[in-house]
Design a protein around this motif. Structure first.
Motif, PDB file in Angstrom:
ATOM      1  N   ARG A  91       0.456 -14.205   6.722  1.00 24.06           N
ATOM      2  CA  ARG A  91       0.627 -13.427   5.492  1.00 24.06           C
ATOM      3  C   ARG A  91      -0.061 -14.081   4.303  1.00 24.06           C
ATOM      4  NH1 ARG A  91       6.430 -11.942   4.150  1.00 24.06           N
ATOM      5  NH2 ARG A  91       5.278 -10.746   2.607  1.00 24.06           N
ATOM      6  N   LYS A  92      -0.454 -15.370   4.430  1.00 25.06           N
ATOM      7  CA  LYS A  92      -1.059 -16.108   3.326  1.00 25.06           C
ATOM      8  C   LYS A  92      -2.455 -16.591   3.716  1.00 25.06           C
ATOM      9  CE  LYS A  92       2.970 -18.805   3.187  1.00 25.06           C
ATOM     10  NZ  LYS A  92       3.674 -19.988   2.730  1.00 25.06           N
ATOM     11  N   VAL A  99       1.584 -15.129  -0.663  1.00 27.91           N
ATOM     12  CA  VAL A  99       1.315 -14.098   0.344  1.00 27.91           C
ATOM     13  C   VAL A  99       0.394 -13.032  -0.241  1.00 27.91           C
ATOM     14  CG1 VAL A  99       3.452 -14.459   1.619  1.00 27.91           C
ATOM     15  CG2 VAL A  99       3.402 -12.802  -0.232  1.00 27.91           C
ATOM     16  N   GLU A 102       3.616  -7.993  -0.437  1.00 30.23           N
ATOM     17  CA  GLU A 102       5.064  -7.984  -0.191  1.00 30.23           C
ATOM     18  C   GLU A 102       5.492  -6.540   0.004  1.00 30.23           C
ATOM     19  OE1 GLU A 102       7.240 -10.385   0.030  1.00 30.23           O
ATOM     20  OE2 GLU A 102       6.316 -12.117  -0.895  1.00 30.23           O
ATOM     21  N   VAL A 103       6.716  -6.335   0.477  1.00 32.12           N
ATOM     22  CA  VAL A 103       7.279  -4.988   0.522  1.00 32.12           C
ATOM     23  C   VAL A 103       7.347  -4.490  -0.922  1.00 32.12           C
ATOM     24  CG1 VAL A 103       9.328  -3.624   1.036  1.00 32.12           C
ATOM     25  CG2 VAL A 103       8.571  -5.384   2.640  1.00 32.12           C
ATOM     26  N   SER A 105       4.559  -3.744  -2.642  1.00 33.70           N
ATOM     27  CA  SER A 105       3.247  -3.951  -3.250  1.00 33.70           C
ATOM     28  C   SER A 105       2.411  -2.683  -3.155  1.00 33.70           C
ATOM     29  CB  SER A 105       2.484  -5.068  -2.536  1.00 33.70           C
ATOM     30  OG  SER A 105       3.144  -6.286  -2.644  1.00 33.70           O
ATOM     31  N   CYS A 114      -3.624  -9.272   5.109  1.00 35.75           N
ATOM     32  CA  CYS A 114      -3.192 -10.426   5.895  1.00 35.75           C
ATOM     33  C   CYS A 114      -4.423 -11.059   6.518  1.00 35.75           C
ATOM     34  CB  CYS A 114      -2.204 -10.002   6.978  1.00 35.75           C
ATOM     35  SG  CYS A 114      -2.918  -8.898   8.213  1.00 35.75           S
ATOM     36  N   LYS A 135       7.140  -1.549   4.714  1.00 34.62           N
ATOM     37  CA  LYS A 135       7.720  -2.533   5.622  1.00 34.62           C
ATOM     38  C   LYS A 135       6.617  -3.394   6.223  1.00 34.62           C
ATOM     39  CE  LYS A 135      11.120  -2.886   9.298  1.00 34.62           C
ATOM     40  NZ  LYS A 135      12.022  -2.192  10.181  1.00 34.62           N
ATOM     41  N   ILE A 136       6.911  -4.686   6.387  1.00 32.28           N
ATOM     42  CA  ILE A 136       6.020  -5.603   7.097  1.00 32.28           C
ATOM     43  C   ILE A 136       6.634  -5.777   8.477  1.00 32.28           C
ATOM     44  CG2 ILE A 136       5.005  -7.909   7.135  1.00 32.28           C
ATOM     45  CD1 ILE A 136       5.311  -7.852   4.015  1.00 32.28           C
ATOM     46  N   ASP A 140       5.483 -13.875   9.793  1.00 26.00           N
ATOM     47  CA  ASP A 140       4.378 -14.791   9.521  1.00 26.00           C
ATOM     48  C   ASP A 140       4.218 -15.778  10.679  1.00 26.00           C
ATOM     49  OD1 ASP A 140       2.305 -15.804   7.937  1.00 26.00           O
ATOM     50  OD2 ASP A 140       3.609 -17.303   7.020  1.00 26.00           O
TER      51      ASP A 140
END
Length: 156
Positions: A91-92, A99, A102-103, A105, A114, A135-136, A140
């Motif tokens: 994620r980063k 990251v 985010e949820v 964003s 990602c 949702k993700i 990570d």
């Protein structure tokens, strides 16, 4: 299972005269077959889960072509963004960085969502649609498969 253990297993199977041995432990599968003449072993070794690599040790690759987005179902307004390759999901951009998303964003076409590491190359995954992250779907540093859902996006 290390190389020495595998070599010892091959020697053991060769000396016993067994035609075939299959061994499965966790994410590793090994099949050893011996031929009738000379008991020369034929070894098949498969490791199913990719090993995680240190992010800072590998260079960043060029951005991957935008990922195809897919509508979840006919009644749903959400779109799924999927992985274009097999690898490890991050994620980063680096362990000490923030990251990408985010949820909640808001994303635009071409935004990096990602990174998927494959063979020590870090591939930036870009959005193909504009919308909001609902949702993700992947943790990570988790292994991902080709075409595996990564994000759920509301395109409205």
């Amino acid at each position: 299972m290390d190389l020495k253990e595998i070599q010892n297993l091959i020697k053991f199977v060769s000396n016993t005269g067994v035609a075939e041995v299959k061994l499965e432990t966790g994410d590793i599968k090994i099949t050893i077959r011996t031929t009738l003449e000379g008991n020369t072993p034929d070894v098949t070794y498969v490791q199913q889960a990719p090993m995680q690599q240190a992010m800072q040790a590998a260079p960043m690759a060029a951005p991957v072509a935008p990922v195809a987005a897919e509508v979840v179902d006919e009644n749903s307004k959400y779109v799924i963004i999927k992985s274009p390759m097999i690898g490890t999901f991050y994620r980063k951009p680096a362990p000490d960085k923030a990251v990408f998303v985010e949820v909640g964003s808001t994303i635009g076409k071409g935004d990096v969502l990602c990174v998927v590491e494959a063979m020590k190359l870090f591939n930036e995954i870009e959005a193909e649609i504009t919308g909001k992250i609902v949702k993700i779907l992947v943790d990570d540093m988790s292994p991902v498969e080709f075409d595996q859902p990564l994000f759920l996006v509301d395109p409205s």
